[in-house]
Design a protein around this motif. Structure first.
Motif, PDB file in Angstrom:
ATOM      1  N   ASP A  21      42.527 -57.019 -24.827  1.00 33.71           N
ATOM      2  CA  ASP A  21      41.746 -56.070 -25.616  1.00 33.71           C
ATOM      3  C   ASP A  21      42.017 -54.635 -25.181  1.00 33.71           C
ATOM      4  O   ASP A  21      41.743 -54.265 -24.044  1.00 33.71           O
ATOM      5  N   PRO A  22      42.542 -53.793 -26.081  1.00 32.92           N
ATOM      6  CA  PRO A  22      42.856 -52.406 -25.710  1.00 32.92           C
ATOM      7  C   PRO A  22      41.623 -51.607 -25.291  1.00 32.92           C
ATOM      8  O   PRO A  22      41.724 -50.666 -24.502  1.00 32.92           O
ATOM      9  N   PHE A  23      40.447 -51.988 -25.782  1.00 36.21           N
ATOM     10  CA  PHE A  23      39.207 -51.286 -25.417  1.00 36.21           C
ATOM     11  C   PHE A  23      38.965 -51.362 -23.908  1.00 36.21           C
ATOM     12  O   PHE A  23      38.415 -50.445 -23.313  1.00 36.21           O
ATOM     13  N   PHE A  24      39.390 -52.479 -23.284  1.00 37.46           N
ATOM     14  CA  PHE A  24      39.162 -52.684 -21.853  1.00 37.46           C
ATOM     15  C   PHE A  24      40.400 -52.375 -21.001  1.00 37.46           C
ATOM     16  O   PHE A  24      40.425 -52.682 -19.812  1.00 37.46           O
ATOM     17  N   ALA A  25      41.418 -51.774 -21.614  1.00 33.34           N
ATOM     18  CA  ALA A  25      42.631 -51.438 -20.864  1.00 33.34           C
ATOM     19  C   ALA A  25      42.342 -50.262 -19.927  1.00 33.34           C
ATOM     20  O   ALA A  25      41.594 -49.351 -20.278  1.00 33.34           O
ATOM     21  N   PRO A  26      42.928 -50.270 -18.727  1.00 34.33           N
ATOM     22  CA  PRO A  26      42.720 -49.136 -17.824  1.00 34.33           C
ATOM     23  C   PRO A  26      43.351 -47.866 -18.411  1.00 34.33           C
ATOM     24  O   PRO A  26      44.291 -47.939 -19.203  1.00 34.33           O
ATOM     25  N   TYR A  27      42.834 -46.726 -18.003  1.00 37.40           N
ATOM     26  CA  TYR A  27      43.289 -45.438 -18.532  1.00 37.40           C
ATOM     27  C   TYR A  27      44.754 -45.176 -18.187  1.00 37.40           C
ATOM     28  O   TYR A  27      45.488 -44.616 -18.971  1.00 37.40           O
ATOM     29  N   SER A  28      45.154 -45.600 -16.985  1.00 37.04           N
ATOM     30  CA  SER A  28      46.546 -45.414 -16.563  1.00 37.04           C
ATOM     31  C   SER A  28      47.001 -46.629 -15.759  1.00 37.04           C
ATOM     32  O   SER A  28      46.179 -47.405 -15.269  1.00 37.04           O
ATOM     33  N   LYS A  29      48.305 -46.774 -15.617  1.00 36.87           N
ATOM     34  CA  LYS A  29      48.876 -47.976 -14.982  1.00 36.87           C
ATOM     35  C   LYS A  29      48.505 -48.120 -13.507  1.00 36.87           C
ATOM     36  O   LYS A  29      48.563 -49.210 -12.968  1.00 36.87           O
ATOM     37  N   PRO A  32      43.300 -50.490 -11.745  1.00 37.31           N
ATOM     38  CA  PRO A  32      43.289 -51.951 -11.907  1.00 37.31           C
ATOM     39  C   PRO A  32      42.926 -52.372 -13.325  1.00 37.31           C
ATOM     40  O   PRO A  32      42.105 -51.730 -13.978  1.00 37.31           O
ATOM     41  N   HIS A  33      43.559 -53.458 -13.780  1.00 41.49           N
ATOM     42  CA  HIS A  33      43.271 -54.013 -15.107  1.00 41.49           C
ATOM     43  C   HIS A  33      42.270 -55.153 -14.911  1.00 41.49           C
ATOM     44  O   HIS A  33      42.644 -56.254 -14.521  1.00 41.49           O
ATOM     45  N   VAL A  34      41.004 -54.867 -15.168  1.00 46.04           N
ATOM     46  CA  VAL A  34      39.949 -55.852 -14.900  1.00 46.04           C
ATOM     47  C   VAL A  34      39.257 -56.335 -16.171  1.00 46.04           C
ATOM     48  O   VAL A  34      38.299 -57.098 -16.109  1.00 46.04           O
ATOM     49  N   GLY A  35      39.733 -55.904 -17.328  1.00 39.96           N
ATOM     50  CA  GLY A  35      39.123 -56.333 -18.583  1.00 39.96           C
ATOM     51  C   GLY A  35      37.653 -55.956 -18.655  1.00 39.96           C
ATOM     52  O   GLY A  35      37.269 -54.862 -18.256  1.00 39.96           O
ATOM     53  N   GLU A 101      30.014 -42.270 -26.169  1.00 37.74           N
ATOM     54  CA  GLU A 101      31.471 -42.109 -26.072  1.00 37.74           C
ATOM     55  C   GLU A 101      31.891 -41.975 -24.608  1.00 37.74           C
ATOM     56  O   GLU A 101      32.897 -42.532 -24.188  1.00 37.74           O
ATOM     57  N   GLU A 102      31.104 -41.221 -23.841  1.00 34.35           N
ATOM     58  CA  GLU A 102      31.422 -41.042 -22.425  1.00 34.35           C
ATOM     59  C   GLU A 102      31.326 -42.370 -21.673  1.00 34.35           C
ATOM     60  O   GLU A 102      32.182 -42.689 -20.849  1.00 34.35           O
ATOM     61  N   GLU A 103      30.287 -43.163 -21.963  1.00 31.66           N
ATOM     62  CA  GLU A 103      30.124 -44.467 -21.295  1.00 31.66           C
ATOM     63  C   GLU A 103      31.271 -45.410 -21.657  1.00 31.66           C
ATOM     64  O   GLU A 103      31.777 -46.135 -20.802  1.00 31.66           O
ATOM     65  N   ASP A 104      31.686 -45.409 -22.922  1.00 34.08           N
ATOM     66  CA  ASP A 104      32.822 -46.246 -23.352  1.00 34.08           C
ATOM     67  C   ASP A 104      34.107 -45.817 -22.637  1.00 34.08           C
ATOM     68  O   ASP A 104      34.885 -46.654 -22.173  1.00 34.08           O
TER      69      ASP A 104
END
Length: 198
Positions: A21-29, A32-35, A101-104
């Motif tokens: 899900d792109p909504f839960f993707a980390p901001y940068s590589k 960590p990718h934790v979904g 929006e900030e929380e998301d």
């Protein structure tokens, strides 16, 4: 795709380890990718009851109630996720028009305090809240057959009903006594030790 853990009344999926899900993707590589384990879990009387009944009062006091990142409200405790410092820098450069929006956006920098690398949720499954036990992201839901979506809906209702039924009874008792988590937590823990489930 969807696994129903009857013992702990929770929905699981092996696909969550590689959250699509792109909504839960980390901001940068480098983050960590934790979904969806970027969520800040909210613990209610129901989860606290489960901890007390499992003789895990010390865990409750140390990791939930006295956690320096907790917000204690009248009948819930939010254990805030760890937010990477990059969030505060990144939000300056983005026009966020609302608190929502900030929380998301913050989710893309956050990791739940109970997340464990290579495992996922480090909580005892009995202590997970209803959101953590029932949430399946839209990206996974879109891949499900209709029959699986129906099972998802049925199990979510089952989880909600169990928690709501407990809260309706016992929060009413606490409110009648004038007890809140903020001012009467020791009395509430004693009360929960004596509760027997029907």
């Amino acid at each position: 795709m969807l696994i129903w853990d009857q013992k702990h009344k929770q929905l699981l999926s092996h696909h969550c380890r590689n959250c699509p899900d792109p909504f839960f993707a980390p901001y940068s590589k480098d983050l960590p990718h934790v979904g969806c384990c970027s969520y800040s879990p909210v613990f209610t009387l129901f989860e606290i009851y489960k901890m007390v009944q499992a003789n895990e009062k010390l865990f409750f006091w140390d990791r939930i109630y006295h956690n320096p990142y907790s917000t204690v409200k009248d009948y819930e405790i939010i254990v805030h996720a760890h937010v990477h410092p990059k969030f505060y820098e990144a939000k300056k450069g983005i026009g966020l028009s609302s608190k929502l929006e900030e929380e998301d956006f913050k989710l893309r920098f956050s990791v739940c305090q109970f997340f464990e690398d290579g495992k996922g949720c480090g909580l005892n499954p009995d202590f997970k809240n209803r959101v953590c036990r029932s949430f399946i992201c839209p990206a996974l839901e879109e891949q499900m057959e209709d029959s699986e979506k129906q099972l998802l809906e049925d199990h979510v209702k089952e989880i909600q009903a169990e928690v709501e039924g407990f809260l309706n009874v016992h929060e009413t008792v606490l409110k009648q006594r004038g007890w809140t988590f903020v001012d009467h937590m020791e009395e509430i823990v004693d009360y929960l030790e004596k509760v027997t489930r029907r």
